[in-house]
Design a protein around this motif. Structure first.
Motif, PDB file in Angstrom:
ATOM      1  N   UNK A  31      -1.426   8.539  48.358  1.00  0.00           N
ATOM      2  CA  UNK A  31      -1.028   7.951  49.650  1.00  0.00           C
ATOM      3  C   UNK A  31      -1.033   6.424  49.561  1.00  0.00           C
ATOM      4  N   UNK A  32      -2.078   5.862  48.928  1.00  0.00           N
ATOM      5  CA  UNK A  32      -2.182   4.413  48.818  1.00  0.00           C
ATOM      6  C   UNK A  32      -1.175   3.823  47.833  1.00  0.00           C
ATOM      7  N   UNK A  33      -0.522   4.662  47.060  1.00  0.00           N
ATOM      8  CA  UNK A  33       0.552   4.208  46.177  1.00  0.00           C
ATOM      9  C   UNK A  33       1.911   4.353  46.855  1.00  0.00           C
ATOM     10  N   UNK A  34       2.101   5.441  47.574  1.00  0.00           N
ATOM     11  CA  UNK A  34       3.402   5.727  48.192  1.00  0.00           C
ATOM     12  C   UNK A  34       3.709   4.750  49.331  1.00  0.00           C
ATOM     13  N   UNK A  35       2.722   4.395  50.122  1.00  0.00           N
ATOM     14  CA  UNK A  35       2.959   3.512  51.270  1.00  0.00           C
ATOM     15  C   UNK A  35       3.531   2.158  50.828  1.00  0.00           C
ATOM     16  N   UNK A  36       2.884   1.429  49.896  1.00  0.00           N
ATOM     17  CA  UNK A  36       3.501   0.161  49.467  1.00  0.00           C
ATOM     18  C   UNK A  36       4.846   0.354  48.768  1.00  0.00           C
ATOM     19  N   UNK A  37       4.986   1.431  48.011  1.00  0.00           N
ATOM     20  CA  UNK A  37       6.260   1.698  47.347  1.00  0.00           C
ATOM     21  C   UNK A  37       7.377   1.848  48.377  1.00  0.00           C
ATOM     22  N   UNK A  38       7.119   2.605  49.424  1.00  0.00           N
ATOM     23  CA  UNK A  38       8.111   2.811  50.479  1.00  0.00           C
ATOM     24  C   UNK A  38       8.443   1.497  51.192  1.00  0.00           C
ATOM     25  N   UNK A  39       7.430   0.694  51.452  1.00  0.00           N
ATOM     26  CA  UNK A  39       7.654  -0.583  52.124  1.00  0.00           C
ATOM     27  C   UNK A  39       8.525  -1.502  51.269  1.00  0.00           C
ATOM     28  N   UNK A  40       8.242  -1.536  49.965  1.00  0.00           N
ATOM     29  CA  UNK A  40       9.038  -2.388  49.073  1.00  0.00           C
ATOM     30  C   UNK A  40      10.466  -1.861  48.961  1.00  0.00           C
ATOM     31  N   UNK A  41      10.633  -0.556  48.851  1.00  0.00           N
ATOM     32  CA  UNK A  41      11.973   0.015  48.700  1.00  0.00           C
ATOM     33  C   UNK A  41      12.805  -0.153  49.964  1.00  0.00           C
ATOM     34  N   UNK A  42      12.169  -0.105  51.143  1.00  0.00           N
ATOM     35  CA  UNK A  42      12.916  -0.327  52.390  1.00  0.00           C
ATOM     36  C   UNK A  42      13.388  -1.769  52.498  1.00  0.00           C
ATOM     37  N   UNK A  47       8.558 -11.108  52.904  1.00  0.00           N
ATOM     38  CA  UNK A  47       7.833 -11.068  51.627  1.00  0.00           C
ATOM     39  C   UNK A  47       6.332 -11.256  51.802  1.00  0.00           C
ATOM     40  N   UNK A  48       5.928 -12.139  52.699  1.00  0.00           N
ATOM     41  CA  UNK A  48       4.497 -12.400  52.912  1.00  0.00           C
ATOM     42  C   UNK A  48       3.756 -11.176  53.419  1.00  0.00           C
ATOM     43  N   UNK A  49       4.347 -10.508  54.406  1.00  0.00           N
ATOM     44  CA  UNK A  49       3.732  -9.297  54.957  1.00  0.00           C
ATOM     45  C   UNK A  49       3.691  -8.197  53.910  1.00  0.00           C
ATOM     46  N   UNK A  50       4.770  -8.042  53.158  1.00  0.00           N
ATOM     47  CA  UNK A  50       4.810  -7.023  52.107  1.00  0.00           C
ATOM     48  C   UNK A  50       3.726  -7.286  51.068  1.00  0.00           C
ATOM     49  N   UNK A  51       3.574  -8.543  50.670  1.00  0.00           N
ATOM     50  CA  UNK A  51       2.549  -8.886  49.686  1.00  0.00           C
ATOM     51  C   UNK A  51       1.153  -8.600  50.213  1.00  0.00           C
TER      52      UNK A  51
END
Length: 116
Positions: A31-42, A47-51
């Motif tokens: 779950x902790x891997x998929x959430x950032x992956x999905x955010x980056x792919x969307x 960029x600051x919030x994503x980081x």
């Protein structure tokens, strides 16, 4: 048979691993891997919030791995493992902060016109 039951009860009471613990850790890690992956792919967030989200999820994932896979906790049996982990973090911080400080000072002293 009674010895096996007593041994398993003893192992569980001292925080040793169980299949359930590994499954919980694995699910949380996924779950902790998929959430950032999905955010980056969307790509919908700046960029600051994503980081910040990626770094936050990475920090939480480190804690999940320490608890569920390395079985580190506050128990008396794990005290030396926790102490050596904290010492490792201290050394990492010193090396990273020192390297950044040295690079900044080298840049400021060797290229003073760039620091305006």
């Amino acid at each position: 048979m009674a010895q096996q039951h007593a041994a398993s009860a003893h192992a569980e009471s001292h925080g040793h691993s169980s299949f359930k613990s590994y499954v919980i850790g694995f699910v949380l890690a996924v779950i902790l891997t998929v959430i950032p992956f999905k955010i980056v792919m969307d790509g919908t967030m700046d960029r600051g919030t994503t980081l910040l989200i990626i770094l936050g999820m990475a920090a939480v994932q480190v804690v999940v791995h320490l608890k569920y896979f390395l079985h580190m906790d506050g128990s008396k049996q794990q005290r030396w493992n926790v102490m050596s982990f904290l010492f490792t973090l201290l050394i990492l911080f010193i090396v990273l902060a020192g390297s950044l400080w040295i690079m900044h000072n080298m840049n400021a002293n060797m290229m003073p016109w760039m620091m305006k």
